[in-house]
Design an enzyme around this catalytic site. Structure first.
Site, PDB file in Angstrom:
ATOM      1  N   CYS A 357     -21.809  13.399 -44.921  1.00 41.74           N
ATOM      2  CA  CYS A 357     -21.858  11.936 -45.141  1.00 41.74           C
ATOM      3  C   CYS A 357     -22.053  11.155 -43.849  1.00 41.74           C
ATOM      4  O   CYS A 357     -22.551  10.034 -43.883  1.00 41.74           O
ATOM      5  CB  CYS A 357     -20.566  11.444 -45.769  1.00 41.74           C
TER       6      CYS A 357
HETATM    7  O1  KQY Z   1     -19.091   9.929 -48.457  1.00 42.87           O
HETATM    8  C1  KQY Z   1     -19.895   9.093 -48.240  1.00 42.87           C
HETATM    9  N1  KQY Z   1     -21.157   9.364 -48.305  1.00 42.87           N
HETATM   10  C2  KQY Z   1     -19.521   7.698 -47.929  1.00 42.87           C
HETATM   11  C3  KQY Z   1     -18.107   7.422 -48.148  1.00 42.87           C
HETATM   12  C4  KQY Z   1     -17.769   6.017 -47.845  1.00 42.87           C
HETATM   13  C5  KQY Z   1     -16.300   5.823 -47.814  1.00 42.87           C
HETATM   14  C6  KQY Z   1     -15.924   4.497 -47.284  1.00 42.87           C
HETATM   15  N2  KQY Z   1     -14.520   4.362 -47.254  1.00 42.87           N
END
Ligand code: KQY
Length: 375
Positions: A357
């Site tokens: 992520c």
């Molecule tokens: O996992 C992701 N791709 C983004 C997560 C965003 C979390 C914000 N608190």
């Protein structure tokens, strides 16, 4: 640079698989005190460890805010890491960075998806998100890469995985969620994926992992290791809220063929934990109305599937969990040509995601002649 008015498919571009050669990986430096505890200091240590692990295999560019530039440069001091200034709202390069596409001549272009912080004012994770929606455009300008923009169509890079040979895996929980593209049918969304990623077949898993803040991004649940072969987060515990999600995904993968007519080989990847934030960890977050609740009672969506494939390496999260060793062994088995590097992922998980992520790979631009010779 002008925004392109055509689509990648019309122009002969496709989204390459993550294991195809990278030019570099992009990251964003974390700062939000309402998401990262203790003014993001522990998260910065974790992000720096990820950047340095990647930098052993390929270059890394980290985008930092003006106020954090010198701190980020000091913490990321490495010959293979560049730190540049970009204003952002949070630190999820997978979702705010461009999705890079390539053609048979080895040229690279970028897709700048509309971004609404995982749901906008209907369950999104923060407001405003204007800086984050501009990240892809700025990165493409810096790299002098032509840009496609999908105004009116919201998508995050973490919600898709491709095999580079015509198949995409995604989840209904995310892409069909009313807080992304409520004006569009499943078929219209498939058509967008076809036109922008140049895929032939969409594999719809019903859900992602339980309690994933992104509404079930596939990159925290299921990913490709090669065409026709995937890793699926898995629990044998029938009382785990992930159990029905894992079984539903397995059912789809066992009964569906990919764009090339292949049956899937599915490797089960154990889910760590169950993991929860401690009271101390939660107390370090400065809450703001509308942002994600941080509480020790809330199950964390920890997953070993949330790793990044880099040139000759796998950068995967560890959690100080007894299952870390199993996860590492599975990754070594399914990626025998790669060096598997486990990096502490708990602080990133506390912010709502993990290594995949917070990273975005940029494919290598191949000289046209070399591509022709390689054919
Ligand atoms: O996992 C992701 N791709 C983004 C997560 C965003 C979390 C914000 N608190």
């Amino acid at each position: 640079m002008q925004v392109l008015k055509t689509t990648p498919r019309a122009d002969g571009f496709r989204l390459p698989a993550e294991w195809e050669p990278h030019a570099q990986t992009w990251m964003v430096w974390p700062i939000r005190p309402d998401n990262w505890r203790l003014n993001a200091v522990p998260a910065q240590v974790a992000f720096a460890a990820v950047a340095k692990a990647i930098a052993r295999f390929e270059g890394v560019t980290v985008c930092a805010s003006e106020a954090e530039l010198s701190n980020a440069r000091a913490m990321l001091n490495h010959a293979n890491i560049r730190v540049i200034e970009i204003a952002t709202d949070d630190a999820w390069a997978r979702d705010t960075g461009p999705t890079f596409v390539t053609n048979n001549q080895g040229e690279v272009r970028g897709i700048d998806w509309e971004f609404n912080a995982w749901g906008g004012l209907n369950g999104g994770l923060y407001w405003p998100w204007k800086n984050d929606d501009a990240v892809a455009k700025i990165i493409l300008e810096i790299e002098n890469v032509p840009r496609y923009r999908t105004d009116g169509f919201v998508l995050e890079g973490g919600s898709i995985h491709v095999d580079g040979e015509g198949t995409i895996i995604t989840t209904e929980e995310c892409l069909l969620n009313k807080n992304r593209n409520p004006h569009m049918s499943r078929e219209a969304i498939e058509e967008m994926l076809r036109n922008y990623l140049n895929i032939e077949k969409v594999i719809w898993l019903p859900h992602g992992l339980f309690n994933d803040e992104t509404d079930g991004h596939v990159d925290n649940f299921c990913c490709y290791v090669k065409p026709g072969e995937v890793l699926l987060a898995w629990t044998d515990d029938k009382n785990d809220p992930n159990s029905s999600r894992c079984h539903a995904a397995m059912q789809v993968l066992e009964t569906t063929r990919d764009a090339k007519g292949r049956k899937f080989i599915v490797h089960k990847m154990p889910i760590p934990g169950p993991l929860y934030a401690t009271a101390d960890e939660c107390a370090g977050v400065a809450p703001v109305a509308g942002t994600q609740l941080r509480d020790p009672s809330v199950r964390l969506a920890g997953s070993y599937v949330n790793f990044l494939i880099v040139n000759r390496g796998i950068i995967a999260p560890s959690f100080g969990d007894p299952k870390d060793a199993d996860a590492e062994a599975i990754l070594k088995k399914v990626f025998p040509q790669h060096e598997v590097v486990m990096v502490p992922g708990r602080e990133i998980l506390l912010g709502g995601g993990n290594i995949h992520c917070i990273t975005q790979q940029q494919p290598q631009q191949q000289p046209a002649a070399a591509t022709v010779l390689a054919k």
